[in-house]
Scaffold this motif. Structure first.
Motif, short mmCIF file in Angstrom:
data_model
loop_
_atom_site.label_atom_id
_atom_site.label_comp_id
_atom_site.label_asym_id
_atom_site.label_seq_id
_atom_site.Cartn_x
_atom_site.Cartn_y
_atom_site.Cartn_z
N LYS A 201 -25.67 -33.55 13.59
CA LYS A 201 -24.88 -32.34 13.63
C LYS A 201 -23.59 -32.58 12.84
O LYS A 201 -23.15 -33.71 12.65
CB LYS A 201 -24.55 -31.96 15.07
N LYS A 202 -22.97 -31.48 12.40
CA LYS A 202 -21.75 -31.62 11.61
C LYS A 202 -20.68 -32.39 12.38
O LYS A 202 -19.96 -33.22 11.81
CB LYS A 202 -21.22 -30.25 11.20
N ALA A 203 -20.56 -32.13 13.67
CA ALA A 203 -19.58 -32.85 14.49
C ALA A 203 -19.88 -34.34 14.52
O ALA A 203 -18.95 -35.17 14.47
CB ALA A 203 -19.56 -32.28 15.91
N GLU A 204 -21.15 -34.71 14.58
CA GLU A 204 -21.53 -36.12 14.58
C GLU A 204 -21.20 -36.77 13.25
O GLU A 204 -20.78 -37.94 13.20
CB GLU A 204 -23.02 -36.25 14.89
N ILE A 205 -21.39 -36.02 12.17
CA ILE A 205 -21.06 -36.53 10.83
C ILE A 205 -19.56 -36.81 10.74
O ILE A 205 -19.13 -37.86 10.25
CB ILE A 205 -21.49 -35.53 9.75
#
Length: 256
Positions: A201-205
């Protein structure tokens, strides 16, 4: 310019490990291997570059001016390449002669304020026909010439704009083509296509990037260019959502 110091330490087995004071640890196994990294100047490609460096690759950044609406992302890519002290090549491809995308044809409007469910479900007008295939083909040729063992691309199939050339099955197919269509592949020395962010997910990236001290303040995501990001296009919305879910503030400025 960021100054880096190289730290060499011994583990319990007296094996050397290396790290940079940027927060990136280097893998012993790949310290002398080369990799081509597709660098757009955005969050994902910059994080992919940091990961490649962390894996110990000597990176060769590759960016494209393909007739997109603005050169702001290229300016960001230049800053990021200088920050990491990587070699950086910028290729020019005139895809606006083909058109068919809001990014290469100014007569087509860039969508704004779309619902998040629509963003991930529909292929938008910002899709550039065969863009990843074109850019990966250039990267493949470049990798073969310089003797690189890998190509890194920051593609993501979770929080993304629904592009068909960002899916895992696409990259598996491209890998097969690379194996069959290059001298290195036929001779058994395959160039590996690496997609380290594909299932994140973008947050994980963003969290991963923060752990590597990625300079997100240098990155650019907005489709419209300008001195500040619009905050309304799909790319801005996904970026803002990612930073919010990661629990940190986006370091760039927005008009809206």
């Amino acid at each position: 310019m960021v100054a880096y110091s190289l730290i060499i330490a011994l583990d319990a087995n007296n094996q050397k490990s290396l790290s940079l004071n940027s927060g990136i640890s280097l893998s012993r196994e790949t310290m002398n291997d080369k990799a081509v990294v597709l660098l757009s100047g955005g969050i994902d490609s910059t994080t992919a570059l940091a990961i490649a460096i962390g894996e110990g690759f000597r990176c060769y950044a590759l960016s494209f001016y393909y007739g997109q609406r603005h050169s702001k992302e290229i300016d960001s890519a230049k800053k990021i390449a200088r920050h990491y002290r990587t070699e950086h090549k910028i290729m020019e491809i005139n895809l606006n002669q083909i058109g068919g995308s809001a990014l290469t044809d100014k007569k087509i409007n860039v969508p704004k304020n779309r619902d998040m469910k629509k963003i991930s479900r529909e292929i938008p007008t910002t899709y550039v026909p065969a863009r990843n295939t074109i850019m990966l083909s250039y990267a493949l040729a470049y990798a073969e010439v310089i003797g690189a063992k890998a190509i890194f691309i920051g593609a993501n199939a979770i929080d993304y704009s629904g592009y068909p050339d960002c899916r895992p099955e696409y990259f598996r197919a491209f890998q097969k083509m690379a194996d069959l269509g290059t001298k290195k592949g036929v001779e058994g020395s395959k160039i590996i296509i690496k997609t380290p962010l594909i299932n994140m997910k973008k947050a994980e990236i963003i969290k991963k990037g923060n752990s590597l001290n990625v300079p997100y303040h240098m990155t650019w995501s907005c489709y419209l260019g300008g001195s500040t990001a619009c905050g309304q296009c799909d790319s801005c919305l996904l970026r803002l959502k990612g930073f919010a879910e990661a629990g940190c503030e986006d370091p760039i400025r927005y008009r809206n």
